[in-house]
Write a protein that holds these residues in place. Structure first.
Motif, short mmCIF file in Angstrom:
data_model
loop_
_atom_site.label_atom_id
_atom_site.label_comp_id
_atom_site.label_asym_id
_atom_site.label_seq_id
_atom_site.Cartn_x
_atom_site.Cartn_y
_atom_site.Cartn_z
N GLN A 284 1.75 2.29 -18.42
CA GLN A 284 3.12 1.84 -18.69
C GLN A 284 3.64 2.58 -19.90
O GLN A 284 2.88 3.02 -20.76
N TYR B 161 11.26 -4.88 -10.87
CA TYR B 161 11.07 -3.43 -10.92
C TYR B 161 11.60 -2.82 -9.64
O TYR B 161 11.61 -3.46 -8.58
N ASN C 298 -6.94 -1.98 -15.33
CA ASN C 298 -5.71 -1.92 -14.55
C ASN C 298 -5.41 -3.28 -13.93
O ASN C 298 -6.25 -3.87 -13.27
N GLU D 32 -1.54 -1.60 -8.10
CA GLU D 32 -2.33 -1.54 -9.32
C GLU D 32 -1.57 -0.75 -10.38
O GLU D 32 -1.13 0.37 -10.13
N VAL D 33 -1.38 -1.34 -11.55
CA VAL D 33 -0.68 -0.69 -12.65
C VAL D 33 -1.67 0.23 -13.37
O VAL D 33 -2.66 -0.23 -13.93
N ILE E 92 6.53 1.76 -15.21
CA ILE E 92 5.12 1.60 -14.89
C ILE E 92 4.74 2.62 -13.83
O ILE E 92 5.55 3.00 -12.98
N VAL F 63 2.21 3.01 -10.77
CA VAL F 63 1.43 2.12 -9.92
C VAL F 63 0.82 2.88 -8.75
O VAL F 63 1.31 3.94 -8.35
#
Length: 94
Positions: free
Chosen positions: A24, A64, A4, A20-21, A33, A35
């Protein structure tokens, strides 16, 4: 995504937050995404869905925004649930 990535975002107020992604996806040409602002291994991690928005003034940067429209949020959350297999996403009103 196996590892991540942590990304920094600048809010409308000029504050910087790090998220933190977790995953996606692209749906009908729109990038999304999932997160989190906490460690994703916690049982009740709070997650947010963000979508990429075009910004003609900054061609080399991606922007975003949080998904706020309820139907879009429900549809995209189902996709992320499928991608993450054993994860349930529950919508909470704040």
């Amino acid at each position: 995504m196996n590892e991540n990535a942590r990304l920094s975002f600048t809010t409308e107020d000029g504050d910087t937050i790090e998220l933190e992604v977790l995953e996606q996806t692209t749906i009908a040409g729109q990038n999304y995404i999932l997160v989190a602002d906490t460690v994703p291994d916690e049982e009740d991690t709070q997650v947010y869905i963000m979508k990429e928005v075009a910004d003609a003034s900054q061609e080399d940067m991606v922007s975003y925004e949080f998904v706020e429209e309820e139907q879009e949020l429900l549809s995209i959350s189902k996709v992320f649930e499928e991608l993450l297999e054993d994860t349930d996403i529950v919508k909470q009103d704040f």
